[in-house]
Motif scaffolding. Structure first.
Motif, mmCIF file in Angstrom:
data_model
loop_
_atom_site.group_PDB
_atom_site.id
_atom_site.type_symbol
_atom_site.label_atom_id
_atom_site.label_comp_id
_atom_site.label_asym_id
_atom_site.label_seq_id
_atom_site.Cartn_x
_atom_site.Cartn_y
_atom_site.Cartn_z
ATOM 1 N N THR A 177 0.733 -1.211 -0.069
ATOM 2 C CA THR A 177 0.082 0.090 0.048
ATOM 3 C C THR A 177 0.919 1.203 0.027
ATOM 4 N N LYS A 178 0.286 2.311 -0.368
ATOM 5 C CA LYS A 178 1.081 3.863 -0.524
ATOM 6 C C LYS A 178 1.478 4.130 0.746
ATOM 7 N N PRO A 179 2.814 4.475 1.125
ATOM 8 C CA PRO A 179 3.291 4.941 2.197
ATOM 9 C C PRO A 179 2.755 6.145 2.891
ATOM 10 N N ILE A 180 2.648 6.512 4.137
ATOM 11 C CA ILE A 180 2.069 7.703 4.672
ATOM 12 C C ILE A 180 3.003 8.469 5.244
ATOM 13 N N VAL A 181 2.743 9.625 5.111
ATOM 14 C CA VAL A 181 3.822 10.911 5.511
ATOM 15 C C VAL A 181 2.904 11.840 6.546
ATOM 16 N N ALA A 182 3.607 12.200 7.618
ATOM 17 C CA ALA A 182 2.848 13.327 8.592
ATOM 18 C C ALA A 182 3.231 14.532 8.321
ATOM 19 N N LEU A 183 2.109 15.351 8.309
ATOM 20 C CA LEU A 183 2.445 17.040 8.088
ATOM 21 C C LEU A 183 1.720 17.600 9.429
ATOM 22 N N PRO A 184 2.587 18.175 10.197
ATOM 23 C CA PRO A 184 2.262 18.804 11.130
ATOM 24 C C PRO A 184 1.419 20.081 10.974
ATOM 25 N N ALA A 185 0.278 20.047 11.653
ATOM 26 C CA ALA A 185 -0.744 21.065 11.332
ATOM 27 C C ALA A 185 -0.424 22.304 11.969
ATOM 28 N N ASP A 186 -0.947 23.577 11.337
ATOM 29 C CA ASP A 186 -1.037 24.632 11.949
ATOM 30 C C ASP A 186 -2.257 24.986 13.045
ATOM 31 N N VAL A 187 -2.493 25.755 13.772
ATOM 32 C CA VAL A 187 -3.692 26.017 14.634
ATOM 33 C C VAL A 187 -4.140 27.582 14.205
ATOM 34 N N LYS A 188 -5.457 27.354 13.338
ATOM 35 C CA LYS A 188 -6.318 28.522 13.128
ATOM 36 C C LYS A 188 -7.136 28.857 13.765
ATOM 37 N N THR A 209 -10.874 30.513 13.847
ATOM 38 C CA THR A 209 -11.692 30.879 12.825
ATOM 39 C C THR A 209 -12.932 30.516 13.366
ATOM 40 N N ASP A 210 -14.025 31.764 13.430
ATOM 41 C CA ASP A 210 -15.594 31.312 13.839
ATOM 42 C C ASP A 210 -15.597 30.786 15.161
ATOM 43 N N GLY A 211 -14.823 31.259 16.069
ATOM 44 C CA GLY A 211 -14.918 30.920 17.246
ATOM 45 C C GLY A 211 -14.187 29.501 17.626
ATOM 46 N N TYR A 212 -13.667 28.898 16.787
ATOM 47 C CA TYR A 212 -13.169 27.497 16.758
ATOM 48 C C TYR A 212 -11.719 27.609 16.637
ATOM 49 N N ASP A 213 -10.792 26.690 17.223
ATOM 50 C CA ASP A 213 -9.295 26.392 16.904
ATOM 51 C C ASP A 213 -9.473 25.249 15.878
ATOM 52 N N TRP A 214 -8.765 25.365 14.743
ATOM 53 C CA TRP A 214 -8.851 24.464 13.532
ATOM 54 C C TRP A 214 -7.450 24.177 13.431
ATOM 55 N N HIS A 215 -7.205 22.502 13.237
ATOM 56 C CA HIS A 215 -5.824 22.195 12.958
ATOM 57 C C HIS A 215 -5.896 21.775 11.419
ATOM 58 N N ALA A 216 -5.051 22.739 10.640
ATOM 59 C CA ALA A 216 -5.179 22.830 9.188
ATOM 60 C C ALA A 216 -3.674 22.789 8.712
ATOM 61 N N SER A 217 -3.606 22.324 7.389
ATOM 62 C CA SER A 217 -2.374 22.419 6.768
ATOM 63 C C SER A 217 -2.744 22.932 5.085
ATOM 64 N N PRO A 218 -1.886 23.697 4.649
ATOM 65 C CA PRO A 218 -2.248 24.172 3.068
ATOM 66 C C PRO A 218 -2.454 23.067 1.984
ATOM 67 N N ARG A 219 -3.434 23.204 1.388
ATOM 68 C CA ARG A 219 -3.826 22.303 0.290
ATOM 69 C C ARG A 219 -2.501 21.990 -0.843
ATOM 70 N N GLN A 220 -1.764 22.899 -1.040
ATOM 71 C CA GLN A 220 -0.571 22.634 -2.037
ATOM 72 C C GLN A 220 0.422 21.557 -1.520
ATOM 73 N N TYR A 221 0.553 21.582 -0.178
ATOM 74 C CA TYR A 221 1.340 20.551 0.237
ATOM 75 C C TYR A 221 0.710 19.172 0.296
ATOM 76 N N VAL A 222 -0.442 19.101 0.555
ATOM 77 C CA VAL A 222 -1.382 17.985 0.394
ATOM 78 C C VAL A 222 -1.401 17.368 -0.914
ATOM 79 N N ASP A 223 -1.487 18.357 -1.870
ATOM 80 C CA ASP A 223 -1.590 17.855 -3.189
ATOM 81 C C ASP A 223 -0.184 17.548 -3.730
ATOM 82 N N ALA A 224 0.900 18.092 -3.397
ATOM 83 C CA ALA A 224 2.196 17.853 -3.708
ATOM 84 C C ALA A 224 2.742 16.476 -3.099
ATOM 85 N N ALA A 225 2.276 15.863 -1.813
ATOM 86 C CA ALA A 225 2.549 14.810 -1.509
ATOM 87 C C ALA A 225 1.820 13.586 -2.244
#
Length: 259
Positions: free
Chosen positions: A2-13, A15-31
């Protein structure tokens, strides 16, 4: 396999009264598209109780670590300086997650690719410092992004770098220079003892490093290969080299588990 998995540490954003754990899409797509691996966004839980065990558990299960760029900067107290509002914004939860991930990946020989903020985290993780607001230093180029509403313009490839002979980057790219899309207002200051310079800009600013005597692929770049990862040759080669290292590590880990 199966395809190997890589970890991307998230940023904390926040927004709208919530703390979101997110990563820019460009990195996801490049991986996915350029490295041919599966990205797994890891929450920024580094300040929580039990974080060390959680980070170790992540490294037990992944085949690589991709440390992304971000709008925030590494918290200056982590490299012996005082934090100022002008040098922000900061994301201490990310710092507390990505820096242990970096150290753990290097210790275990897990392939590591650190981009933009990531190369700065790599340097700090290994004992180096950060030079802030480098465009204000006499003799330096302005490495900041071009102001435009068009992201293709902001991330345009416009800066030439010199690749150090004999470096891992020279091996990957097969060249002594290339053009990149470097967008940053701070950079490596004092180089960490375990890092070797792989490329510099015309003004001497460090643009790429590798971990000397690393057990596996361990490279950091100051520019943004993720943005043009499917169309620019330099960006493609970097992500392919990372993907190849991840697949090799995954195969070796699979063999060890079935032995």
């Amino acid at each position: 396999m199966t395809k190997p998995i890589v970890a991307l540490p998230a940023d904390v954003k926040h927004t709208d009264g919530y703390d979101w754990h997110a990563s820019p899409r460009q990195y996801v797509d490049a991986a996915l598209k350029a490295a041919d691996v599966v990205p797994l966004i890891v929450p920024a839980f580094g300040l929580e109780e039990g974080a060390a065990e959680a980070i170790a558990s992540v490294l037990d299960r992944v085949d690589g670590v991709l440390v992304t760029g971000a709008r925030s900067n590494v918290y200056p107290e982590l490299y012996g300086e005082q934090a100022t509002e002008a040098n922000g914004p900061y994301d201490r939860e990310r710092d507390a997650t990505s820096i242990p991930l970096i150290r753990g990946a290097i210790e275990r020989g897990v392939p590591l690719f650190a981009i933009c903020r990531g190369i700065q985290e790599l340097n700090v993780a290994l004992g180096g410092t950060i030079a802030t607001e480098i465009h204000e230093k006499e003799g330096n180029l302005d490495h900041r992004r071009v102001e435009s509403d068009d992201p293709d313009v902001r991330f345009s490839i416009r800066q030439q770098i010199k690749i150090e002979a004999g470096s891992c980057l020279a091996t990957i790219l097969g060249a002594d220079k290339t053009s990149v899309n470097s967008l940053h207002r701070q950079s490596i200051g004092n180089l960490a003892p375990e890092l070797g310079v792989a490329a510099v800009a015309d003004d001497g600013v460090i643009e790429a490093v590798s971990v000397t005597n690393a057990r596996g692929f361990a490279v950091g770049v100051q520019w943004h290969p993720e943005y043009w990862a499917t169309t620019d040759a330099t960006s493609q080669r970097l992500f392919k080299a990372f993907g190849d290292a991840v697949r090799s590590y995954a195969r070796s880990r699979e063999r060890a588990l079935t032995a």
